[in-house]
Design an enzyme around this catalytic site. Structure first.
Site, PDB file in Angstrom:
ATOM      1  N   LYS A   1       0.858  -1.183   0.000  1.00  0.00           N
ATOM      2  CA  LYS A   1       0.000   0.000   0.000  1.00  0.00           C
ATOM      3  C   LYS A   1       0.896   1.236   0.000  1.00  0.00           C
ATOM      4  O   LYS A   1       1.777   1.367   0.859  1.00  0.00           O
ATOM      5  CB  LYS A   1      -0.858  -0.038   1.269  1.00  0.00           C
ATOM      6  CG  LYS A   1      -2.244   0.524   1.118  1.00  0.00           C
ATOM      7  CD  LYS A   1      -3.028   0.235   2.397  1.00  0.00           C
ATOM      8  CE  LYS A   1      -4.417   0.792   2.346  1.00  0.00           C
ATOM      9  NZ  LYS A   1      -5.093   0.651   3.636  1.00  0.00           N
TER      10      LYS A   1
HETATM   11  O1  G3P Z   1      -7.942   1.402   5.395  1.00  0.00           O
HETATM   12  C1  G3P Z   1      -8.296   2.657   4.958  1.00  0.00           C
HETATM   13  C2  G3P Z   1      -9.697   3.111   5.310  1.00  0.00           C
HETATM   14  O2  G3P Z   1     -10.628   2.088   5.137  1.00  0.00           O
HETATM   15  C3  G3P Z   1      -9.820   3.881   6.574  1.00  0.00           C
HETATM   16  O3  G3P Z   1     -11.141   4.053   7.011  1.00  0.00           O
HETATM   17  O4  G3P Z   1     -12.820   4.746   8.690  1.00  0.00           O
HETATM   18  O5  G3P Z   1     -10.384   5.286   9.060  1.00  0.00           O
HETATM   19  O6  G3P Z   1     -11.706   6.492   7.327  1.00  0.00           O
HETATM   20  P1  G3P Z   1     -11.532   5.200   8.077  1.00  0.00           P
END
Ligand code: G3P
Length: 218
Positions: A83
């Site tokens: 990533k």
């Molecule tokens: O892994 C990246 C993403 O899914 C993060 O989600 O909820 O932290 O915005 P969030």
């Protein structure tokens, strides 16, 4: 649509993997910090449970160091997807890694132009963050629709849209309707997908009626 689970919690991953629904896993530095465990150990354990792509994020900001980190991460297992952030250095790393046969997930995507750049850099996955756009009053799902339309205009672009920052079950439905290839979903939201009050109510009624018959299959 493929389901990835967005967590570094190995207990959750093992439980969800048993359903056969899990096509992959995504992690990020915040999820690793939340786990309180060593990054490389966590990724190795996840790869032992899941045969699909397991995203492990580099933390360097420059291409050369990103590539060094990627070398270490790729040694863990062949299903590790590197990533990288959506920066110029991240895009350069993406190009170098995909040319070398690695899977790359380009993360922190907030515009259709960024998604176009990532696809041209050969990304395996682009991760647009739906919830974080909603958080600032924008329409996160519109970004998924826009990227879908753009990628479909240029069929030689093979990048898969990986809807990320999913916060609720409706995000999953909308992402599927928009033609997202993958949704990475927190374990709690993935478990919510099976729930409906009428399913519970219907089951209760069926079991009550069954009891009245006095029968048993076994
Ligand atoms: O892994 C990246 C993403 O899914 C993060 O989600 O909820 O932290 O915005 P969030």
């Amino acid at each position: 649509m493929k389901f990835f689970v967005d967590t570094a919690d190995i207990v959750d991953i093992a439980d969800l993997a048993e359903t056969g629904l899990l096509d992959g896993v995504t992690t990020n530095p915040s999820l690793i910090a939340k786990s309180g465990r060593k990054f490389l150990d966590v990724i190795a354990e996840i790869c032992a449970f899941v045969s699909g792509p397991v995203s492990a994020e580099v933390t360097a900001l420059d291409t050369a160091t990103m590539l060094k980190e990627a070398r270490v991460l790729r040694r863990i297992a062949s299903n590790v997807a590197i990533k990288v952030p959506l920066t110029w250095d991240g895009l350069k790393a993406c190009k170098a890694l995909t040319d070398d046969g690695a899977m790359v997930n380009v993360t922190l995507c907030f515009t259709a132009n960024q998604a176009l750049l990532a696809a041209k850099a050969g990304a395996t996955f682009i991760s647009p963050f739906i919830g974080r756009l909603d958080d600032i009053g924008q329409d996160g799902m519109q970004l998924i629709r826009d990227i879908r339309r753009i990628y479909d205009n240029y069929p030689h672009l093979k990048t898969e849209i990986l809807s990320a920052s999913i916060r609720n079950a409706d995000h999953v439905t909308q992402a599927a309707l928009a033609g997202s290839d993958v949704a990475t979903v927190p374990p709690s939201v993935l478990r919510d997908l099976v729930k409906h009050p009428l399913t519970d109510k219907g089951l209760d009624a069926f079991l009550a009626d069954w009891k009245k018959t006095g029968q048993s299959v076994l």
